[in-house]
Design a protein around this motif. Structure first.
Motif, PDB file in Angstrom:
ATOM      1  N   VAL A 131       0.856  -1.194   0.000  1.00 54.07           N
ATOM      2  CA  VAL A 131       0.000   0.000   0.000  1.00 54.07           C
ATOM      3  C   VAL A 131       0.886   1.236   0.000  1.00 54.07           C
ATOM      4  CG1 VAL A 131      -1.556   1.389   1.433  1.00 54.07           C
ATOM      5  CG2 VAL A 131      -2.071  -1.008   1.035  1.00 54.07           C
ATOM      6  N   SER A 133       4.008   1.567  -1.138  1.00 55.56           N
ATOM      7  CA  SER A 133       4.684   1.804  -2.425  1.00 55.56           C
ATOM      8  C   SER A 133       3.697   2.234  -3.499  1.00 55.56           C
ATOM      9  CB  SER A 133       5.475   0.576  -2.865  1.00 55.56           C
ATOM     10  OG  SER A 133       4.603  -0.505  -3.073  1.00 55.56           O
ATOM     11  N   ALA A 134       2.464   1.653  -3.468  1.00 50.78           N
ATOM     12  CA  ALA A 134       1.453   2.054  -4.454  1.00 50.78           C
ATOM     13  C   ALA A 134       1.022   3.493  -4.211  1.00 50.78           C
ATOM     14  CB  ALA A 134       0.243   1.122  -4.379  1.00 50.78           C
ATOM     15  N   ARG A 137       3.558   5.946  -5.524  1.00 59.21           N
ATOM     16  CA  ARG A 137       3.465   6.119  -6.976  1.00 59.21           C
ATOM     17  C   ARG A 137       2.247   6.954  -7.368  1.00 59.21           C
ATOM     18  NH1 ARG A 137       4.947   1.186  -7.669  1.00 59.21           N
ATOM     19  NH2 ARG A 137       2.838   0.391  -7.787  1.00 59.21           N
ATOM     20  N   ALA A 138       1.126   6.693  -6.668  1.00 61.92           N
ATOM     21  CA  ALA A 138      -0.119   7.381  -7.028  1.00 61.92           C
ATOM     22  C   ALA A 138      -0.084   8.854  -6.673  1.00 61.92           C
ATOM     23  CB  ALA A 138      -1.297   6.709  -6.320  1.00 61.92           C
TER      24      ALA A 138
ATOM     25  N   LEU B 198      -3.861  -6.063  -4.659  1.00 69.78           N
ATOM     26  CA  LEU B 198      -2.660  -5.231  -4.619  1.00 69.78           C
ATOM     27  C   LEU B 198      -1.394  -6.082  -4.536  1.00 69.78           C
ATOM     28  CD1 LEU B 198      -1.564  -2.343  -4.561  1.00 69.78           C
ATOM     29  CD2 LEU B 198      -1.679  -2.417  -2.094  1.00 69.78           C
ATOM     30  N   GLU B 202       1.201  -5.453  -7.437  1.00 70.82           N
ATOM     31  CA  GLU B 202       2.496  -4.873  -7.072  1.00 70.82           C
ATOM     32  C   GLU B 202       3.645  -5.816  -7.432  1.00 70.82           C
ATOM     33  OE1 GLU B 202       2.650  -1.237  -6.444  1.00 70.82           O
ATOM     34  OE2 GLU B 202       4.213  -2.100  -5.181  1.00 70.82           O
ATOM     35  N   THR B 226      -3.530   2.173  -9.677  1.00 81.29           N
ATOM     36  CA  THR B 226      -2.195   2.677  -9.333  1.00 81.29           C
ATOM     37  C   THR B 226      -1.066   1.747  -9.764  1.00 81.29           C
ATOM     38  OG1 THR B 226      -2.483   1.717  -7.143  1.00 81.29           O
ATOM     39  CG2 THR B 226      -2.868   4.083  -7.346  1.00 81.29           C
ATOM     40  N   THR B 227      -1.372   0.470  -9.973  1.00 75.72           N
ATOM     41  CA  THR B 227      -0.270  -0.469 -10.248  1.00 75.72           C
ATOM     42  C   THR B 227      -0.272  -1.069 -11.659  1.00 75.72           C
ATOM     43  OG1 THR B 227      -1.610  -2.133  -9.192  1.00 75.72           O
ATOM     44  CG2 THR B 227       0.152  -1.239  -7.862  1.00 75.72           C
TER      45      THR B 227
END
Lengths: 220, 290
Positions: A131, A133-134, A137-138, B198, B202, B226-227
């Motif tokens: 979460v 790392s995502a 990025r977001a 996720l 990821e 996002t990924t």
């Protein structure tokens, strides 16, 4: 006939009976009982399919072991774990002991507590890092939309932080507004679209127009 | 001789034909013919929806040209397979974790057929790991049939579509491991996903694979957005098979669905206006059955 029409007929019946029983009552409510029965029997079919899955697992991993393919020790360990867990699980289910030494229930519970649950928890715990790392990025501000996303996320994260709320008391209200108005509106839009999409897809299946999930092609 | 696409069908057929008999034995005699009034509003919506969709299917059959907007995620499917082919790496297709009684899984299988057909044509390795045994059985037949259609049945073996485990996180661990060890060039995460979304996306992102995701689970969409490189959001997943096949009849149903969406939108706006300015409780009571 058997290959083309029968699966489609089954799909139609399996879909139409629950729909009709949702809208109409019949003497003795037989349609509703039929629907419940079909759902129960689906579990039985799933049990049979599970056996198919286990056979596939053995086929693939035994081949890996016999050909000494890359990662074959992992395949061996997987099959050993499967056999051990299944042996103790079955012993537990039938209330017997294994080799007359271990009670099936105790051994299976030990496997659950000492191996299975910690492994599950380990996988689930990885979410925290992913979460982060995502989110990193977001939330990189590359354009106006990403900037708005970052601002909204900051307000929401600070809005549930007691120290930040003490300094900026308007934050909980701002958080609630973001979650209940723009966020809920966007989510409902997606949910309504998805529900209609699912209904349209189901109708295509019932009418036999959508048949690719059966492996059939157009015109078959 | 070609095998039947659904070997389990015979078992299912026998069970289905036995069901009414079993139901008769279990049935209560107190209930008679009638409408379930608590579902009456849903019945009206069902009739309107089916009517509009079937009208557009009929129009499409008649040859009318129907415009469907471009869906970037679906246009990228061939690009992703092409990239895997160029790199000589495999394509990984994850059909979600739910069974085939979930519509998203059926929609995913329809996309899988398209992907499998292309990988077979290009000779690109494909792997479809499964969590649910029924989805596994259906996916195996779908892929086998797609390889046959592409004229490459020789490429199909038991490892293409494989069964992993019924446990959610054990499955996630296995698929993430495959992503990291084998580094597929393209990952498809299409279907119904929950907490593992996720973790999988990821893991795939970290390997540099091109990722196309699709789900109607609203809570999982932000993780995929996002990924992944492309995400099919909600209804786009259900429209995928129609969009990819380009069959006019299927596109007709999508068009009909859009019209119903517009009708519902008008209905919602009308409801808001009535509640705001008139406060009609009778209408509210009718719309929200007790």
């Amino acid at each position: 006939m058997y290959k083309k029409q029968f699966p489609l007929l089954l799909a139609f019946l399996g879909g139409a009976i629950p729909i009709i029983s949702f809208f109409i009552t019949t003497p003795g409510d037989r349609l509703k009982v039929t629907t419940d029965t079909l759902q129960d029997w689906m579990l039985i079919i799933a049990g049979a399919a599970l056996l198919l899955g286990v056979v596939n697992l053995f086929q693939i991993n035994l081949r890996k072991i016999s050909t000494r393919a890359k990662g074959w020790p992992n395949a061996l360990w997987l099959l050993l774990s499967l056999v051990i867990a299944a042996t103790f699980g079955l012993a537990d289910a039938f209330g017997t002991s294994v080799f007359g030494i271990w009670g099936g229930d105790v051994a299976f519970q030990w496997i659950q507590d000492a191996a299975f649950k910690p492994l599950q928890a380990t996988m689930f715990s990885l979410l925290a890092f992913y979460v982060a790392s995502a989110a990193f990025r977001a939330f990189r501000v590359r354009n106006v939309e990403a900037g708005i996303l970052l601002a909204a996320a900051l307000i929401i994260m600070l809005g549930v932080n007691p120290y930040a709320v003490k300094v900026l008391p308007f934050l909980p209200d701002a958080t609630n507004w973001i979650m209940n108005i723009p966020n809920a509106a966007a989510q409902r839009g997606i949910i309504i679209g998805a529900a209609l999409g699912a209904a349209s897809f189901s109708l295509r299946i019932l009418l036999g127009i959508e048949r690719s999930y059966l492996g059939l092609q157009k015109g078959e | 001789m070609r095998k039947h696409p659904f070997p389990e069908v015979s078992v299912a057929a026998v069970l289905l034909l036995l069901a009414p008999g079993y139901a008769l034995a279990q049935a209560s005699e107190e209930i008679t013919w009638g409408l379930r009034m608590e579902n009456f509003a849903a019945l009206i919506l069902f009739v309107v929806f089916s009517g509009v969709v079937m009208t557009f299917i009929r129009l499409a059959r008649g040859g009318r040209d129907l415009y469907i907007r471009r869906i970037a995620g679906l246009n990228a499917v061939e690009e992703a397979i092409g990239r895997a082919t160029e790199l000589g790496k495999k394509v990984l297709y994850v059909p979600g974790i739910m069974s085939i009684d979930e519509v998203q899984t059926l929609a995913s299988l329809a996309v899988l057929k398209h992907v499998a057909k292309h990988t077979a044509q290009y000779g690109t390795p494909l792997e479809v790991p499964n969590k649910d045994p029924l989805t596994y059985a259906a996916a195996r037949e779908t892929v086998k049939e797609a390889y046959l259609e592409a004229g490459r049945p020789d490429l199909f073996n038991e490892e293409v579509v494989n069964y992993v485990t019924y446990d959610q996180f054990a499955y996630t661990a296995a698929v993430s491991g495959k992503m990291v060890r084998e580094k597929p060039a393209a990952n498809f995460l299409v279907g119904s996903f929950y907490a593992e979304s996720l973790l999988l996306a990821e893991a795939g992102q970290s390997t540099g694979a091109i990722q196309i995701a699709g789900t109607a689970e609203v809570a999982q969409l932000p993780f995929f957005v996002t990924t992944c490189d492309y995400t099919l959001i909600g209804e786009e997943l259900y429209a995928a098979s129609a969009y990819l096949s380009r069959e006019p009849v299927m596109l007709g149903s999508i068009k009909g669905q859009d019209i119903v969406k517009f009708i519902l939108l008008c209905w919602i706006v009308l409801g808001i206006l009535i509640f705001t300015f008139i406060g009609n409780t009778a209408m509210r009571d009718w719309l929200l059955p007790h």
